[in-house]
Design an enzyme around this catalytic site. Structure first.
Site: not given
Ligand code: GLN
Length: 318
Positions: A69, A72, A196, A248, A266
């Site tokens: 991530s 992103k 993605y 998050y 992760v």
């Protein structure tokens, strides 16, 4: 504590790395993506790219890991370059307070994800990057962009990880289909997820990742070409989103303990940006219960304490 712009960084990160290497409590390696489950939890690496062009590193800073991530941030940067602020009609900018792969808010909020750093938001960003391209071209664009930012053509995508994600990505497929039902995904779901998953499967070392984050410490400027990757305003906004949404439902805790904008993945990586001072990458594969690197977060907390780099510290008013 006032900010220390040029502390003895090598000594500081050597000390932190020695401390981390002796720790038993490392959290749990992500096992829902087959390629990640095999990674040895004993790794720890850190690299810092400074405002004045130095690269300082310790531990496993030249071992490639799956950035997951953290990608992103780069994907958002590309998508903003394509559609500008129109992006914010399709993705929000609020912390989610939910797990990275949560689906619950999407129903109440009509398929508009809370922010671009949770999975749903990043899947919309992938949909935007896909516009006018075939999936392979969109993936190529992301890879080229990250290589250019890091000044390193050795960065690659781990196809094994990407395939594993596609084979087990039921939750991400659910998010994408659900958003498509609200009209917030415009391309075929398989293609969007293909982009993605490949972006998440970027494999980078701490040194490469710290270098790729330099534009965010330099008000959007590419350190080698001097061109604007993004405008200063946009760089500030991306940093603000990292601060509020980068971990998050652990974002508040990270801001509380570290006080530096950061984005986790992760795979156990975290990219942090100290505006005007440093771009930092840490990696340790064991995760805490929120899916953020246990030792990575701890090392950053210690680094912030040793350098005064929390953005809430006193700055020289100039
Ligand atoms: N590829 C991962 C997923 O979609 C990314 C999640 C993460 O790093 N938090 O589940």
């Amino acid at each position: 504590m006032p900010v220390t712009v040029n502390p003895d960084l090598q000594a500081i990160i050597d000390r932190i790395t020695a401390d981390m290497e002796g720790r038993e409590d490392r959290g749990k390696v992500a096992d829902y993506i087959p390629g990640l489950a095999r990674v040895d939890p004993r790794h720890f690496g850190i690299a810092i790219a400074t405002h004045d062009g130095r690269i300082i590193s310790a531990g496993d800073a030249t071992t490639a890991f799956s950035i997951q991530s953290v990608s992103k941030v780069f994907a958002l940067t590309i998508a903003l370059g394509k559609v500008g602020d129109a992006l914010w009609k399709r993705v929000g900018r609020e912390p989610s307070g939910n797990a990275f792969n949560s689906i619950v808010q999407l129903e109440a909020e009509q398929g508009i994800p809370r922010n671009p750093f949770i999975n749903a938001g990043a899947i919309v960003v992938s949909d935007i990057i896909l516009s006018g391209h075939r999936p392979g071209e969109a993936i190529g664009e992301i890879l080229r962009f990250v290589r250019d930012l890091a000044g390193d053509d050795d960065i690659s995508i781990d196809e094994d990880v990407a395939r594993g994600e596609a084979e087990t990505g039921y939750r991400n497929a659910a998010l994408a289909h659900y958003m498509r039902s609200f009209g917030n995904i415009q391309h075929p779901v398989e293609q969007v997820l293909g982009v993605y998953f490949h972006q998440c499967a970027l494999a980078m070392t701490c040194i490469q990742l710290a270098k790729a984050g330099r534009y965010l410490m330099l008000e959007g400027q590419h350190p080698e070409t001097g061109f604007n990757v993004v405008s200063p305003t946009r760089a500030r906004r991306i940093n603000a989103l990292m601060m509020m949404c980068g971990h998050y439902d652990g974002s508040g805790e990270f801001a509380f303990r570290v006080g530096i904008p950061g984005k986790s993945g992760v795979g156990g990586g975290i990219l942090c940006v100290v505006p005007g001072i440093a771009s930092i990458a840490v990696w340790s594969p064991g995760l805490n219960e929120r899916g953020n690197s246990t030792l990575g977060s701890l090392a950053l907390e210690k680094l912030a304490a040793a350098t005064g780099w929390s953005i809430f510290n006193e700055r020289d008013p100039g």
